[in-house]
Scaffold this active site. Structure first.
Site, PDB file in Angstrom:
ATOM      1  N   HIS A  60       0.577   7.955   3.806  1.00 43.85           N
ATOM      2  CA  HIS A  60       1.419   7.319   4.815  1.00 43.85           C
ATOM      3  C   HIS A  60       2.889   7.743   4.715  1.00 43.85           C
ATOM      4  CE1 HIS A  60      -2.079   4.884   5.605  1.00 43.85           C
ATOM      5  NE2 HIS A  60      -2.097   4.471   4.351  1.00 43.85           N
ATOM      6  N   GLY A  77      -3.684   1.238   8.532  1.00 38.06           N
ATOM      7  CA  GLY A  77      -4.545   0.455   9.398  1.00 38.06           C
ATOM      8  C   GLY A  77      -4.170  -1.018   9.404  1.00 38.06           C
ATOM      9  N   ILE A 103       0.053   9.054   8.567  1.00 40.34           N
ATOM     10  CA  ILE A 103      -0.500   8.090   9.511  1.00 40.34           C
ATOM     11  C   ILE A 103      -0.026   6.681   9.165  1.00 40.34           C
ATOM     12  CG2 ILE A 103      -2.524   9.503  10.007  1.00 40.34           C
ATOM     13  CD1 ILE A 103      -4.143   7.685   8.156  1.00 40.34           C
ATOM     14  N   ASP A 157       0.837  -1.201   0.000  1.00 44.82           N
ATOM     15  CA  ASP A 157       0.000   0.000   0.000  1.00 44.82           C
ATOM     16  C   ASP A 157       0.875   1.256   0.000  1.00 44.82           C
ATOM     17  OD1 ASP A 157      -1.790   2.044   0.331  1.00 44.82           O
ATOM     18  OD2 ASP A 157      -2.731   1.229   2.125  1.00 44.82           O
TER      19      ASP A 157
END
Length: 286
Positions: free
Chosen positions: A192, A210, A207, A187
């Site tokens: 990110h 997840g 961030i 990803d």
């Protein structure tokens, strides 16, 4: 383009081939924090080719790119959040492998005009040679801008953690560079990695994925109740509730009831839960 219900339930993507090597397996282990202490003989087998083991949640990235895209479903990708992730492990995930990925839209729920939609997509990974199922992945998205299309309401029930003190609590640090490492597992969303883009999206900085937090929660279950044996995890599911920032200290609270493990993941420094309704189903639990 709006969601066309019930035609959306006929969307499929079948027969895609994916492969991975021991390098990918070790990279994933490192990316979720395995081997942070290189002298820890319990975690070394997840990051070292001698006796290499695969973390079960590696299945979530083994066929990265498989699945029905938001555009085909008819939702706004920019306003769609990753809400839940679930895994059924039919056979232990091998350290090297080749699979066929078959994907479909499993369910779509209408929360109403202005309230969004809930979309469940399923991908089954089958061994390329034997055609046996290795894992079933269910990824649930919340499309904030796409409700009101006339679909059924969401009547699912969530996992509920026991009303008692946790049986085990584990603290797992995240590194400041962890999102940069984890994105090499598949990803590469710049949210990110790019500080300016992250701030434009409303965050103080990039961030953590997840699915990285998801993998770290699996690591906690392996540590707490499986003696680091990945074959003992049969099912694993979570609901994402808040973002993690690289450098956060994660606190994983776990409860065990026979073959079921319930868990939540929080960041005490920010007084938030980042994973709720977590559940793992185990085999051969003592």
């Amino acid at each position: 383009m709006a969601i066309q219900y019930p035609a959306v339930l006929d969307l499929k993507e079948e027969g895609r081939h994916f492969s991975w090597t021991d390098r990918d397996t070790m990279l994933y282990g490192l990316a979720i924090g395995m081997g942070a202490d290189p002298l820890d003989r319990r975690e070394l087998p997840f990051v070292y080719e001698e006796g290499l083991r695969t973390v079960p949640t590696f299945a979530a990235v083994a066929a990265w790119g498989a699945g029905i895209t938001p555009e085909r479903i008819g939702v706004n990708r920019g306003k769609t959040l990753h809400g839940e992730e679930a895994l059924i492990v039919h056979k232990p995930i091998p350290v090297t492998g080749s699979v066929i990925a078959d994907s479909r839209v499993l369910a779509v729920y209408d929360k109403g005009e202005g309230k969004g939609a809930v979309i469940q997509r399923e991908t089954v990974l089958r061994d390329l040679d034997s055609k046996e199922a290795l894992a079933t992945l269910t990824r649930t998205a919340f499309a904030r801008a796409d409700g009101g299309f006339g679909g059924p309401p969401d009547t699912r029930t969530m996992n509920v953690t026991p009303e008692r003190q946790p049986d085990v609590t584990i603290e797992l640090p995240t590194r400041r560079d962890q999102a940069l490492l984890y994105r090499l597992c598949g990803d590469r969303n710049p949210l990110h990695a790019d500080p300016e883009l992250a701030r434009a999206a409303g965050f103080e900085g990039p961030i953590l994925h997840g699915l990285c937090t998801y993998g770290m929660a699996c690591r906690a279950v392996l540590q707490a109740f499986c003696d680091y044996d990945p074959a003992r995890i049969r099912e694993f599911s979570v609901r994402f509730s808040a973002p993690v920032f690289p450098g956060d200290l994660l606190t994983v609270d776990l409860w065990r009831d026979a073959h079921d493990v319930w868990f939540e993941v929080g960041v005490r420094a920010r007084d938030i839960k980042v994973i709720r309704n977590g559940r793992a189903t185990l085999a051969q639990i003592n």
